[in-house]
Design a protein around this motif. Structure first.
Motif, PDB file in Angstrom:
ATOM      1  N   VAL A 111       0.898  -1.203   0.031  1.00  0.00           N
ATOM      2  CA  VAL A 111      -0.039  -0.038   0.062  1.00  0.00           C
ATOM      3  C   VAL A 111       0.813   1.150   0.073  1.00  0.00           C
ATOM      4  O   VAL A 111       0.530   2.118  -0.587  1.00  0.00           O
ATOM      5  N   ASP A 112       1.794   1.393   0.681  1.00  0.00           N
ATOM      6  CA  ASP A 112       2.797   2.496   0.774  1.00  0.00           C
ATOM      7  C   ASP A 112       3.546   2.707  -0.506  1.00  0.00           C
ATOM      8  O   ASP A 112       3.698   3.679  -0.847  1.00  0.00           O
ATOM      9  N   ILE A 113       3.873   1.737  -1.174  1.00  0.00           N
ATOM     10  CA  ILE A 113       4.452   1.815  -2.513  1.00  0.00           C
ATOM     11  C   ILE A 113       3.502   2.429  -3.512  1.00  0.00           C
ATOM     12  O   ILE A 113       3.818   3.459  -4.265  1.00  0.00           O
ATOM     13  N   HIS A 114       2.086   2.053  -3.496  1.00  0.00           N
ATOM     14  CA  HIS A 114       1.017   2.627  -4.516  1.00  0.00           C
ATOM     15  C   HIS A 114       0.736   4.085  -3.982  1.00  0.00           C
ATOM     16  O   HIS A 114       0.386   4.906  -4.781  1.00  0.00           O
ATOM     17  N   GLN A 115       0.950   4.205  -2.717  1.00  0.00           N
ATOM     18  CA  GLN A 115       0.228   5.849  -2.351  1.00  0.00           C
ATOM     19  C   GLN A 115       1.384   6.791  -2.019  1.00  0.00           C
ATOM     20  O   GLN A 115       0.977   8.047  -2.126  1.00  0.00           O
ATOM     21  N   ASP A 116       2.785   6.673  -1.830  1.00  0.00           N
ATOM     22  CA  ASP A 116       3.724   7.427  -1.755  1.00  0.00           C
ATOM     23  C   ASP A 116       4.230   7.845  -2.934  1.00  0.00           C
ATOM     24  O   ASP A 116       5.298   7.525  -3.258  1.00  0.00           O
ATOM     25  N   SER A 117       3.776   8.991  -3.300  1.00  0.00           N
ATOM     26  CA  SER A 117       4.502   9.695  -4.400  1.00  0.00           C
ATOM     27  C   SER A 117       5.756  10.270  -4.157  1.00  0.00           C
ATOM     28  O   SER A 117       6.455  10.502  -5.421  1.00  0.00           O
ATOM     29  N   SER A 118       6.151  10.504  -3.326  1.00  0.00           N
ATOM     30  CA  SER A 118       7.298  11.075  -2.828  1.00  0.00           C
ATOM     31  C   SER A 118       8.598  10.112  -3.257  1.00  0.00           C
ATOM     32  O   SER A 118       9.850  10.483  -3.589  1.00  0.00           O
ATOM     33  N   VAL A 119       8.241   8.710  -3.197  1.00  0.00           N
ATOM     34  CA  VAL A 119       9.108   7.975  -3.609  1.00  0.00           C
ATOM     35  C   VAL A 119       9.660   8.056  -5.225  1.00  0.00           C
ATOM     36  O   VAL A 119      10.837   8.122  -5.606  1.00  0.00           O
ATOM     37  N   LEU A 120       8.644   8.543  -6.016  1.00  0.00           N
ATOM     38  CA  LEU A 120       8.792   9.034  -7.272  1.00  0.00           C
ATOM     39  C   LEU A 120       9.553  10.112  -7.507  1.00  0.00           C
ATOM     40  O   LEU A 120      10.728  10.122  -8.402  1.00  0.00           O
ATOM     41  N   GLU A 121       9.480  11.122  -6.764  1.00  0.00           N
ATOM     42  CA  GLU A 121      10.285  12.259  -6.827  1.00  0.00           C
ATOM     43  C   GLU A 121      11.604  11.985  -6.237  1.00  0.00           C
ATOM     44  O   GLU A 121      12.805  12.345  -6.882  1.00  0.00           O
ATOM     45  N   LEU A 122      12.193  10.797  -5.373  1.00  0.00           N
ATOM     46  CA  LEU A 122      13.343  10.422  -4.975  1.00  0.00           C
ATOM     47  C   LEU A 122      14.043   9.927  -6.294  1.00  0.00           C
ATOM     48  O   LEU A 122      15.347  10.258  -6.635  1.00  0.00           O
ATOM     49  N   PHE A 123      13.256   9.074  -6.831  1.00  0.00           N
ATOM     50  CA  PHE A 123      13.889   8.517  -8.335  1.00  0.00           C
ATOM     51  C   PHE A 123      14.122   9.495  -9.210  1.00  0.00           C
ATOM     52  O   PHE A 123      15.181   9.674  -9.949  1.00  0.00           O
ATOM     53  N   GLU A 124      13.535  10.651  -9.372  1.00  0.00           N
ATOM     54  CA  GLU A 124      13.696  11.634 -10.205  1.00  0.00           C
ATOM     55  C   GLU A 124      15.072  12.385  -9.772  1.00  0.00           C
ATOM     56  O   GLU A 124      15.747  13.010 -10.683  1.00  0.00           O
ATOM     57  N   VAL A 125      15.078  12.640  -8.398  1.00  0.00           N
ATOM     58  CA  VAL A 125      16.630  13.282  -8.210  1.00  0.00           C
ATOM     59  C   VAL A 125      17.716  12.393  -8.387  1.00  0.00           C
ATOM     60  O   VAL A 125      18.685  12.588  -8.726  1.00  0.00           O
ATOM     61  N   ARG A 126      17.396  10.923  -8.447  1.00  0.00           N
ATOM     62  CA  ARG A 126      18.451   9.897  -8.627  1.00  0.00           C
ATOM     63  C   ARG A 126      18.751   9.939 -10.005  1.00  0.00           C
ATOM     64  O   ARG A 126      20.026  10.003 -10.419  1.00  0.00           O
ATOM     65  N   ARG A 127      17.853  10.446 -10.850  1.00  0.00           N
ATOM     66  CA  ARG A 127      18.186  10.186 -12.440  1.00  0.00           C
ATOM     67  C   ARG A 127      18.986  11.662 -12.639  1.00  0.00           C
ATOM     68  O   ARG A 127      19.628  11.497 -13.735  1.00  0.00           O
ATOM     69  N   ILE A 128      18.881  12.624 -11.909  1.00  0.00           N
ATOM     70  CA  ILE A 128      19.939  13.490 -11.978  1.00  0.00           C
ATOM     71  C   ILE A 128      21.331  13.500 -11.573  1.00  0.00           C
ATOM     72  O   ILE A 128      22.203  13.722 -12.267  1.00  0.00           O
ATOM     73  N   LEU A 129      21.283  12.801 -10.400  1.00  0.00           N
ATOM     74  CA  LEU A 129      22.557  12.685  -9.759  1.00  0.00           C
ATOM     75  C   LEU A 129      23.387  11.613 -10.187  1.00  0.00           C
ATOM     76  O   LEU A 129      24.800  11.517 -10.286  1.00  0.00           O
ATOM     77  N   GLU A 130      22.699  10.373 -10.465  1.00  0.00           N
ATOM     78  CA  GLU A 130      23.603   9.148 -10.878  1.00  0.00           C
ATOM     79  C   GLU A 130      24.353   9.465 -12.138  1.00  0.00           C
ATOM     80  O   GLU A 130      25.533   8.846 -12.086  1.00  0.00           O
ATOM     81  N   PRO A 131      23.796  10.062 -13.143  1.00  0.00           N
ATOM     82  CA  PRO A 131      24.493  10.252 -14.455  1.00  0.00           C
ATOM     83  C   PRO A 131      25.684  11.136 -14.049  1.00  0.00           C
ATOM     84  O   PRO A 131      26.665  11.112 -14.479  1.00  0.00           O
ATOM     85  N   ALA A 132      25.401  12.033 -13.201  1.00  0.00           N
ATOM     86  CA  ALA A 132      26.628  13.136 -12.890  1.00  0.00           C
ATOM     87  C   ALA A 132      27.847  12.124 -12.127  1.00  0.00           C
ATOM     88  O   ALA A 132      28.990  12.353 -12.286  1.00  0.00           O
ATOM     89  N   ALA A 133      27.648  11.287 -11.267  1.00  0.00           N
ATOM     90  CA  ALA A 133      28.487  10.375 -10.712  1.00  0.00           C
ATOM     91  C   ALA A 133      29.167   9.582 -11.498  1.00  0.00           C
ATOM     92  O   ALA A 133      30.599   9.637 -11.655  1.00  0.00           O
ATOM     93  N   ALA A 134      28.349   9.086 -12.685  1.00  0.00           N
ATOM     94  CA  ALA A 134      29.063   8.366 -13.556  1.00  0.00           C
ATOM     95  C   ALA A 134      30.068   9.109 -14.577  1.00  0.00           C
ATOM     96  O   ALA A 134      31.049   8.958 -15.054  1.00  0.00           O
ATOM     97  N   THR A 135      29.485  10.320 -14.652  1.00  0.00           N
ATOM     98  CA  THR A 135      30.501  11.416 -15.673  1.00  0.00           C
ATOM     99  C   THR A 135      31.773  11.563 -14.871  1.00  0.00           C
ATOM    100  O   THR A 135      32.673  11.748 -15.526  1.00  0.00           O
TER     101      THR A 135
END
Length: 224
Positions: A82-106
């Motif tokens: 239920v938490d996974i389906h309802q907690d939209s903040s998790v999606l926001e965390l992945f959006e931040v990871r999508r910014i920072l993980e490529p920066a780390a790889a660079t």
């Protein structure tokens, strides 16, 4: 609240009250849907989700049973869905990871030595030998942590470690519920390693973006 989540919560209440116990067989679908005031389609979706995380055991031609896990574990697992389906903040965390993980790889690409690449290949080989989703997610954490450390920026490493821990349960849920998720993760990890081995920062960042974006897109669909 989504109707599937409502169905999961109602089944959870039956386990909490003792009406359903580990090993018990669920009432027939029609009877249970009427008792819970739910449509049969919503009940089926809830049962499917709970089967994936091993709360329920669907035996074809026999019925659906509560697994032998202890009530505490069952209830915690159901809260997780239920938490996974309802907690939209998790999606926001992945959006931040999508910014920072490529920066780390660079940053890591020009700094990765032959020994570093060999270590990443060793991690990948270890992950290929595991059959557990939990072990795969543990590998994923170690893999991304190592690349973050290669970036040589302690603040970036710390931020990514926090984000990785905060998105752990979503990644486990994806591994359990999405067909081919395990092999896809390992294939994407291999592509990142190969880009780092070539010292190609742009390519490494691109593969990291694709990797994180895949999980984010799955989560967006899972949340409806």
């Amino acid at each position: 609240m989504a109707v599937t989540d409502e169905a999961i919560l109602k089944i959870k209440a039956m386990i909490r009250s003792g009406e359903l116990r580990p090993g018990d067989r669920l009432p027939p679908e029609k009877e249970l849907s009427e008792a819970l005031g739910l449509s049969r389609s919503s009940l089926r979706e809830a049962v499917k989700a709970l089967e994936v995380i091993r709360v329920l055991d669907v035996r074809r031609g026999d019925g659906t049973y509560v697994t032998s896990l202890t009530p505490d574990i069952l209830l915690d697992a159901m809260s997780f869905v239920v938490d996974i389906h309802q907690d939209s903040s998790v999606l926001e965390l992945f959006e931040v990871r999508r910014i920072l993980e490529p920066a780390a790889a660079t940053l890591a690409a020009p700094r990765a030595t032959a020994a570093d690449i060999e270590h990443l290949h060793d991690l990948l080989a270890q992950a290929h030998s595991t059959t557990s989703v939990d072990d795969l997610v543990a590998h994923d954490q170690v893999f991304h942590r190592y690349i973050a450390e290669l970036a040589g920026n302690a603040y970036l490493t710390s931020l990514l470690e926090t984000l990785s821990s905060s998105t752990l349960r979503a990644r486990i849920w994806r591994g359990l519920s999405e067909e081919g998720a395990v092999e896809r993760t390992l294939t994407e990890h291999r592509a990142i390693i190969e880009a780092l081995a070539r010292g190609d920062a742009t390519l490494a960042a691109a593969h990291a973006t694709v990797h994180i974006n895949g999980v984010a897109e799955w989560l967006r669909q899972a949340m409806g």
